[in-house]
Design a protein around this motif. Sequence first.
Motif, mmCIF file in Angstrom:
data_model
loop_
_atom_site.group_PDB
_atom_site.id
_atom_site.type_symbol
_atom_site.label_atom_id
_atom_site.label_comp_id
_atom_site.label_asym_id
_atom_site.label_seq_id
_atom_site.Cartn_x
_atom_site.Cartn_y
_atom_site.Cartn_z
ATOM 1 N N ALA A 123 0.832 -1.201 0.000
ATOM 2 C CA ALA A 123 0.000 0.000 0.000
ATOM 3 C C ALA A 123 0.868 1.253 0.000
ATOM 4 N N ALA A 124 1.914 1.268 0.795
ATOM 5 C CA ALA A 124 2.810 2.422 0.847
ATOM 6 C C ALA A 124 3.521 2.624 -0.486
ATOM 7 N N ALA A 125 3.983 1.546 -1.100
ATOM 8 C CA ALA A 125 4.657 1.638 -2.402
ATOM 9 C C ALA A 125 3.691 2.146 -3.472
ATOM 10 N N SER A 126 2.462 1.664 -3.450
ATOM 11 C CA SER A 126 1.459 2.120 -4.410
ATOM 12 C C SER A 126 1.184 3.611 -4.252
ATOM 13 N N ALA A 127 1.086 4.066 -3.019
ATOM 14 C CA ALA A 127 0.833 5.486 -2.761
ATOM 15 C C ALA A 127 1.970 6.347 -3.299
ATOM 16 N N VAL A 128 3.211 5.902 -3.103
ATOM 17 C CA VAL A 128 4.362 6.649 -3.599
ATOM 18 C C VAL A 128 4.343 6.710 -5.122
ATOM 19 N N LEU A 129 4.068 5.591 -5.771
ATOM 20 C CA LEU A 129 4.019 5.563 -7.234
ATOM 21 C C LEU A 129 2.909 6.449 -7.772
ATOM 22 N N LEU A 130 1.736 6.384 -7.159
ATOM 23 C CA LEU A 130 0.615 7.191 -7.622
ATOM 24 C C LEU A 130 0.876 8.680 -7.428
ATOM 25 N N SER A 131 1.465 9.051 -6.307
ATOM 26 C CA SER A 131 1.743 10.475 -6.076
ATOM 27 C C SER A 131 2.805 10.973 -7.040
ATOM 28 N N GLY A 132 3.756 10.148 -7.404
ATOM 29 C CA GLY A 132 4.767 10.523 -8.394
ATOM 30 C C GLY A 132 4.151 10.727 -9.756
ATOM 31 N N ALA A 133 3.205 9.887 -10.151
ATOM 32 C CA ALA A 133 2.533 10.029 -11.443
ATOM 33 C C ALA A 133 1.722 11.312 -11.485
ATOM 34 N N ALA A 134 1.063 11.632 -10.386
ATOM 35 C CA ALA A 134 0.276 12.859 -10.334
ATOM 36 C C ALA A 134 1.187 14.079 -10.448
ATOM 37 N N ALA A 135 2.316 14.039 -9.786
ATOM 38 C CA ALA A 135 3.247 15.157 -9.861
ATOM 39 C C ALA A 135 3.788 15.326 -11.274
ATOM 40 N N GLN A 136 4.084 14.216 -11.947
ATOM 41 C CA GLN A 136 4.566 14.296 -13.320
ATOM 42 C C GLN A 136 3.496 14.882 -14.226
ATOM 43 N N ALA A 137 2.250 14.499 -14.052
ATOM 44 C CA ALA A 137 1.169 15.001 -14.890
ATOM 45 C C ALA A 137 1.001 16.508 -14.702
ATOM 46 N N GLN A 138 1.133 16.980 -13.475
ATOM 47 C CA GLN A 138 0.989 18.402 -13.207
ATOM 48 C C GLN A 138 2.133 19.207 -13.809
ATOM 49 N N ASN A 139 3.302 18.614 -13.923
ATOM 50 C CA ASN A 139 4.471 19.320 -14.422
ATOM 51 C C ASN A 139 4.696 19.113 -15.910
ATOM 52 N N ALA A 140 3.791 18.419 -16.575
ATOM 53 C CA ALA A 140 3.957 18.167 -17.999
ATOM 54 C C ALA A 140 3.952 19.496 -18.748
ATOM 55 N N ALA A 141 4.995 19.732 -19.521
ATOM 56 C CA ALA A 141 5.116 20.980 -20.258
ATOM 57 C C ALA A 141 4.537 20.824 -21.654
ATOM 58 N N LEU A 142 3.970 21.898 -22.148
ATOM 59 C CA LEU A 142 3.500 21.909 -23.516
ATOM 60 C C LEU A 142 4.677 22.209 -24.431
ATOM 61 N N VAL A 143 4.631 21.659 -25.639
ATOM 62 C CA VAL A 143 5.700 21.850 -26.615
ATOM 63 C C VAL A 143 5.124 22.460 -27.879
ATOM 64 N N GLU A 144 5.983 23.039 -28.704
ATOM 65 C CA GLU A 144 5.540 23.574 -29.983
ATOM 66 C C GLU A 144 5.124 22.427 -30.892
#
Length: 122
Positions: free
Chosen positions: A7-28
């Motif tokens: 459960a702890a490992a899953s939470a860490v992975l899910l929070s990392g994915a959410a952080a990556q999605a929020q930081n996704a940059a738009l490109v030309e």
Amino acid sequence: MHRMLLAAASAVLLSGAAAQAQNAALVEVADSVVLQPWNKTVDAIEDAKVLKSGDGVELGEVKEVLGSDAKTPVALVVDFDGATTGFTGSKVIPLDRFTPDGARLTLTTSAVEVASFPNYRD
């Protein structure tokens, strides 16, 4: 104990994915990509005049087409003419806020919403 670790490992992975999605940059987006349903290429959209919905006042022009990758357009960068709009600089505005009008685009959103869109920085 095993379930707690899983459960702890899953939470860490899910929070990392959410952080990556929020930081996704738009490109030309590549000039040859066609924006659907407008059936116009990125090259044809760049430098298009942007008009205000309702009265047709010219607000500025399209500087860039941005996407989640180089083939998937999701937003336009509009360089506003501060003299007529009250906005200066460039804003990133979702594609669904525009309608094509020949070689021009009409912005179909309020000034309040435009103010809430992110500024574009090269």
